[in-house]
Design a protein around this motif. Structure first.
Motif, PDB file in Angstrom:
ATOM      1  N   UNK A 124       0.848  -1.195   0.000  1.00  0.00           N
ATOM      2  CA  UNK A 124       0.000   0.000   0.000  1.00  0.00           C
ATOM      3  C   UNK A 124       0.883   1.245   0.000  1.00  0.00           C
ATOM      4  N   UNK A 125       1.905   1.254   0.860  1.00  0.00           N
ATOM      5  CA  UNK A 125       2.805   2.409   0.940  1.00  0.00           C
ATOM      6  C   UNK A 125       3.570   2.609  -0.366  1.00  0.00           C
ATOM      7  N   UNK A 126       4.069   1.527  -0.950  1.00  0.00           N
ATOM      8  CA  UNK A 126       4.805   1.628  -2.212  1.00  0.00           C
ATOM      9  C   UNK A 126       3.866   2.114  -3.315  1.00  0.00           C
ATOM     10  N   UNK A 127       2.636   1.622  -3.342  1.00  0.00           N
ATOM     11  CA  UNK A 127       1.662   2.093  -4.318  1.00  0.00           C
ATOM     12  C   UNK A 127       1.373   3.571  -4.175  1.00  0.00           C
ATOM     13  N   UNK A 128       1.236   4.039  -2.941  1.00  0.00           N
ATOM     14  CA  UNK A 128       1.010   5.472  -2.700  1.00  0.00           C
ATOM     15  C   UNK A 128       2.232   6.274  -3.151  1.00  0.00           C
ATOM     16  N   UNK A 129       3.424   5.766  -2.894  1.00  0.00           N
ATOM     17  CA  UNK A 129       4.640   6.468  -3.339  1.00  0.00           C
ATOM     18  C   UNK A 129       4.683   6.556  -4.862  1.00  0.00           C
ATOM     19  N   UNK A 130       4.279   5.489  -5.542  1.00  0.00           N
ATOM     20  CA  UNK A 130       4.233   5.527  -7.001  1.00  0.00           C
ATOM     21  C   UNK A 130       3.199   6.532  -7.492  1.00  0.00           C
ATOM     22  N   UNK A 131       2.039   6.578  -6.838  1.00  0.00           N
ATOM     23  CA  UNK A 131       1.029   7.572  -7.205  1.00  0.00           C
ATOM     24  C   UNK A 131       1.533   8.992  -6.984  1.00  0.00           C
ATOM     25  N   UNK A 132       2.369   9.163  -5.965  1.00  0.00           N
ATOM     26  CA  UNK A 132       2.910  10.491  -5.649  1.00  0.00           C
ATOM     27  C   UNK A 132       4.023  10.901  -6.606  1.00  0.00           C
ATOM     28  N   UNK A 133       4.427   9.993  -7.495  1.00  0.00           N
ATOM     29  CA  UNK A 133       5.408  10.375  -8.502  1.00  0.00           C
ATOM     30  C   UNK A 133       6.782   9.748  -8.367  1.00  0.00           C
ATOM     31  N   UNK A 134       7.009   8.937  -7.350  1.00  0.00           N
ATOM     32  CA  UNK A 134       8.315   8.290  -7.221  1.00  0.00           C
ATOM     33  C   UNK A 134       8.417   7.174  -8.259  1.00  0.00           C
ATOM     34  N   UNK A 135       9.348   7.299  -9.154  1.00  0.00           N
ATOM     35  CA  UNK A 135       9.509   6.286 -10.199  1.00  0.00           C
ATOM     36  C   UNK A 135      10.889   5.640 -10.143  1.00  0.00           C
ATOM     37  N   UNK A 136      11.892   6.426  -9.946  1.00  0.00           N
ATOM     38  CA  UNK A 136      13.260   5.916 -10.027  1.00  0.00           C
ATOM     39  C   UNK A 136      13.993   6.093  -8.712  1.00  0.00           C
ATOM     40  N   UNK A 137      13.457   5.447  -7.671  1.00  0.00           N
ATOM     41  CA  UNK A 137      14.161   5.461  -6.398  1.00  0.00           C
ATOM     42  C   UNK A 137      15.412   4.602  -6.505  1.00  0.00           C
ATOM     43  N   UNK A 138      16.102   4.477  -5.441  1.00  0.00           N
ATOM     44  CA  UNK A 138      17.310   3.655  -5.433  1.00  0.00           C
ATOM     45  C   UNK A 138      16.971   2.215  -5.798  1.00  0.00           C
TER      46      UNK A 138
END
Length: 189
Positions: free
Chosen positions: A72-86
């Motif tokens: 759920x948290x990773x999905x929310x981060x993706x919705x928030x625009x995080x695409x190319x994290x480490x």
């Protein structure tokens, strides 16, 4: 992928939370029949009271309540625009999803061949963990997070990743259909 992770995580969290509530009900009244004890072979109580139901010394559903928050948290981060994290983040998250898949696969084998009862909430957890593993892993590979070779393979397989999910489901269904008629003939009723 964001919506997929949020939905599968939320459904898994819902099922795990209901299992925890059933555990509490069982502690409160050990002889109480739970709402998911619906037939001689669909019976949460029997699964919960087995040693496999508390593999690490505490009820397994607590792992689900903690673990399903991550997608759920990773999905929310993706919705928030995080695409190319480490890269390590994506590989580590994928390792967690893989371990969840290994755990539900082990629980499936124990439920079908050893315990002899099915738990509807467990089936719901299995039904979301399986696609989460296969589809996210293929997507993650297609993103290049495992290297160039796996990226090509991931991009090729991504449109067909549901085939892995369906094959995994088919194995479970076939095993249940083969094993449970034999289990039913051995039950004392």
């Amino acid at each position: 992928m964001a919506v997929f992770l949020i939905v599968t995580g939320a459904v898994g969290l819902f099922a795990a939370f209901n299992l925890v509530l059933d555990e509490f009900a069982k502690y409160e009244n050990p002889s109480k029949a739970l709402s998911c004890d619906v037939s001689p072979f669909v019976n949460c109580s029997q699964v919960m009271t087995s040693w496999q139901g508390s593999l690490f010394g505490f009820p397994n559903p607590l792992l689900g309540v903690m673990g399903f928050v991550a997608p759920i948290a990773v999905g929310v981060m993706l919705l928030a625009g995080m695409r190319n994290g480490h890269r390590w983040f994506w590989v580590l998250f994928n390792a967690g999803v893989f371990l969840a898949w290994v755990f539900v696969t082990w629980l499936f084998t124990q439920t079908v061949w050893v315990i002899g009862y099915l738990c509807p909430w467990c089936l719901l957890v299995w039904s979301v963990t399986i696609p989460m593993f296969w589809i996210f892993t293929t997507w993650n590979a297609a993103q290049g997070r495992f290297g160039a070779g796996p990226q090509r393979l991931g991009r090729t397989l991504l449109p067909y990743s549901w085939a892995f999910v369906l094959a995994n489901y088919a194995v479970i269904v076939v095993c249940i259909l083969i094993v449970f008629p034999r289990v039913l003939t051995t039950l004392p009723f």
